[in-house]
Design an enzyme around this catalytic site. Structure first.
Site, PDB file in Angstrom:
ATOM      1  N   ASN A 184       2.790   4.830   0.190  1.00 50.89           N
ATOM      2  CA  ASN A 184       2.330   3.792   1.194  1.00 50.89           C
ATOM      3  C   ASN A 184       3.652   3.799   2.272  1.00 50.89           C
ATOM      4  O   ASN A 184       4.810   3.114   1.986  1.00 50.89           O
ATOM      5  CB  ASN A 184       2.328   2.499   0.756  1.00 50.89           C
ATOM      6  N   LYS A 191       5.517   0.224   2.588  1.00 52.60           N
ATOM      7  CA  LYS A 191       6.266  -0.145   1.698  1.00 52.60           C
ATOM      8  C   LYS A 191       7.830   0.493   2.110  1.00 52.60           C
ATOM      9  O   LYS A 191       8.766  -0.279   1.790  1.00 52.60           O
ATOM     10  CB  LYS A 191       5.686   0.305   0.443  1.00 52.60           C
ATOM     11  N   ASP A 245       4.794  -2.194  -7.676  1.00 54.68           N
ATOM     12  CA  ASP A 245       3.385  -2.172  -7.641  1.00 54.68           C
ATOM     13  C   ASP A 245       3.013  -3.541  -7.328  1.00 54.68           C
ATOM     14  O   ASP A 245       3.524  -4.538  -7.676  1.00 54.68           O
ATOM     15  CB  ASP A 245       2.887  -1.878  -9.032  1.00 54.68           C
ATOM     16  N   GLY A 277      -1.957  -4.251   5.287  1.00 59.20           N
ATOM     17  CA  GLY A 277      -2.832  -4.693   4.043  1.00 59.20           C
ATOM     18  C   GLY A 277      -3.324  -6.039   4.379  1.00 59.20           C
ATOM     19  O   GLY A 277      -4.017  -6.347   5.422  1.00 59.20           O
ATOM     20  N   LYS A 335       9.186 -12.823   7.112  1.00 55.23           N
ATOM     21  CA  LYS A 335       8.231 -12.198   5.793  1.00 55.23           C
ATOM     22  C   LYS A 335       9.159 -11.966   4.552  1.00 55.23           C
ATOM     23  O   LYS A 335       8.992 -12.419   3.748  1.00 55.23           O
ATOM     24  CB  LYS A 335       7.284 -11.138   6.302  1.00 55.23           C
ATOM     25  N   HIS A 350       7.037 -11.657  -1.636  1.00 56.07           N
ATOM     26  CA  HIS A 350       6.943 -11.140  -2.911  1.00 56.07           C
ATOM     27  C   HIS A 350       7.854 -10.029  -3.256  1.00 56.07           C
ATOM     28  O   HIS A 350       8.715  -9.866  -3.911  1.00 56.07           O
ATOM     29  CB  HIS A 350       5.478 -10.788  -3.322  1.00 56.07           C
ATOM     30  N   ARG A 351       7.826  -9.021  -1.955  1.00 55.91           N
ATOM     31  CA  ARG A 351       8.504  -8.090  -2.085  1.00 55.91           C
ATOM     32  C   ARG A 351      10.035  -8.328  -1.842  1.00 55.91           C
ATOM     33  O   ARG A 351      11.089  -7.724  -2.582  1.00 55.91           O
ATOM     34  CB  ARG A 351       7.902  -6.894  -1.121  1.00 55.91           C
TER      35      ARG A 351
HETATM   36  P1  ITT Z   1       1.582   3.292  -3.748  1.00 52.01           P
HETATM   37  O1  ITT Z   1       0.759   2.853  -5.052  1.00 52.01           O
HETATM   38  O2  ITT Z   1       1.702   4.674  -3.434  1.00 52.01           O
HETATM   39  O3  ITT Z   1       3.028   2.607  -3.981  1.00 52.01           O
HETATM   40  P2  ITT Z   1      -0.385   1.584  -2.499  1.00 52.01           P
HETATM   41  O4  ITT Z   1      -0.611   0.827  -1.235  1.00 52.01           O
HETATM   42  O5  ITT Z   1      -1.566   2.003  -3.486  1.00 52.01           O
HETATM   43  O6  ITT Z   1       0.839   2.522  -2.438  1.00 52.01           O
HETATM   44  P3  ITT Z   1      -0.300  -0.554  -4.583  1.00 52.01           P
HETATM   45  O7  ITT Z   1      -1.240   0.292  -5.708  1.00 52.01           O
HETATM   46  O8  ITT Z   1       0.784  -1.240  -5.174  1.00 52.01           O
HETATM   47  O9  ITT Z   1       0.352   0.383  -3.573  1.00 52.01           O
HETATM   48  O10 ITT Z   1      -1.210  -1.588  -3.866  1.00 52.01           O
HETATM   49  C1  ITT Z   1      -0.877  -2.537  -3.160  1.00 52.01           C
HETATM   50  C2  ITT Z   1      -1.880  -3.014  -2.226  1.00 52.01           C
HETATM   51  O11 ITT Z   1      -1.776  -4.544  -2.149  1.00 52.01           O
HETATM   52  C3  ITT Z   1      -1.569  -2.637  -0.794  1.00 52.01           C
HETATM   53  O12 ITT Z   1      -2.193  -1.490  -0.397  1.00 52.01           O
HETATM   54  C4  ITT Z   1      -1.908  -3.634  -0.168  1.00 52.01           C
HETATM   55  O13 ITT Z   1      -3.288  -3.800   0.128  1.00 52.01           O
HETATM   56  C5  ITT Z   1      -1.740  -4.816  -0.905  1.00 52.01           C
HETATM   57  N1  ITT Z   1      -0.305  -5.471  -0.587  1.00 52.01           N
HETATM   58  C6  ITT Z   1       0.856  -5.427  -1.317  1.00 52.01           C
HETATM   59  N2  ITT Z   1       2.024  -5.985  -0.725  1.00 52.01           N
HETATM   60  C7  ITT Z   1       1.626  -6.469   0.520  1.00 52.01           C
HETATM   61  C8  ITT Z   1       2.036  -6.928   1.468  1.00 52.01           C
HETATM   62  O14 ITT Z   1       3.383  -7.228   1.481  1.00 52.01           O
HETATM   63  N3  ITT Z   1       1.316  -7.388   2.414  1.00 52.01           N
HETATM   64  C9  ITT Z   1      -0.061  -6.884   2.486  1.00 52.01           C
HETATM   65  N4  ITT Z   1      -0.760  -6.407   1.505  1.00 52.01           N
HETATM   66  C10 ITT Z   1      -0.013  -6.220   0.666  1.00 52.01           C
END
Ligand code: ITT
Length: 197
Positions: free
Chosen positions: A9, A12, A65, A149, A169, A174-175
């Site tokens: 992602n 991230k 995650d 997201g 933000k 959370h991050r």
């Molecule tokens: P990786 O597994 O490759 O890291 P991913 O996007 O699939 O990428 P996750 O399985 O951790 O990652 O899913 C996290 C999802 O949660 C992400 O795709 C968003 O939809 C949501 N999310 C997480 N953090 C967010 C944020 O800061 N802002 C908005 N949405 C977020």
């Protein structure tokens, strides 16, 4: 020391570098195989991604995650946040599905939280973990153009995450919380192990 980031992602990666850069932790992207997220908790999936990235590169690796836990949906979409509207679905599609699921839910019952689990795995098997949460509410319609997201519908106070400048933000997300805790634990790990990096 450089840390490989175990994610596909790009949003991230941007947030990791933005938050960790000023704290002197260098994050480097890598071409990695996709990991099946078979865990039932954020922590389990973060470990799966970090350990796979460490194995594949032979370098210390960190992974995230994360997801959205909505009160009235019993914590869903949770670990399925990225796949809420189906495998490979866009952020917009996930947001649409969420707004639809909550269309008859009144303001006082729209509580939710973002959760982020960080796991760092070293080639010697050592592990550092950290978790961060940000409470908020789900808006009735998307607002703002920043972030990714679910950001346009996540209200942390009067503004959605997508309406905030990045540093606003990061200060409450959370991050941001999880990564700052991770850096504190990393410093302790370094001291305890007399590491010279
Ligand atoms: P990786 O597994 O490759 O890291 P991913 O996007 O699939 O990428 P996750 O399985 O951790 O990652 O899913 C996290 C999802 O949660 C992400 O795709 C968003 O939809 C949501 N999310 C997480 N953090 C967010 C944020 O800061 N802002 C908005 N949405 C977020």
């Amino acid at each position: 020391m450089d840390f490989v980031i175990g994610t596909h992602n790009p949003n991230k990666i941007v947030e990791f570098q933005r938050i960790l850069g000023p704290l002197s932790v260098k994050i480097v992207p890598a071409e990695l195989r996709k990991v099946e997220e078979t865990g039932t908790t954020f922590a389990e999936n973060a470990f799966l991604k970090a350990s796979a990235a460490c194995r594949e590169t032979g370098k210390p690796a960190v992974a995230d995650d994360s997801g959205l836990s909505v009160d009235v949906l019993g914590g869903a979409p949770g670990v399925y946040s990225a796949r809420y509207a189906g495998e490979g679905a866009s952020g917009e599609a996930c947001v649409r599905k969420l707004l639809n699921a909550l269309k008859d839910v009144p303001a006082e019952k729209r509580g939710a939280k973002f959760v982020c689990s960080i796991c760092c795995v070293f080639p010697n098997g050592a592990r550092i973990t950290a978790q961060g949460e940000c409470p908020g509410k789900i808006a009735y319609a998307p607002r703002g153009s920043g972030g990714f997201g679910y950001d346009p519908v996540f209200l942390a106070g009067p503004k959605t995450f997508a309406e905030m400048p990045p540093e606003e933000k990061d200060a409450i997300s959370h991050r941001g919380r999880a990564l700052r805790l991770f850096v504190e634990k990393l410093k302790k790990y370094k001291e305890q192990n007399h590491a010279d990096w």
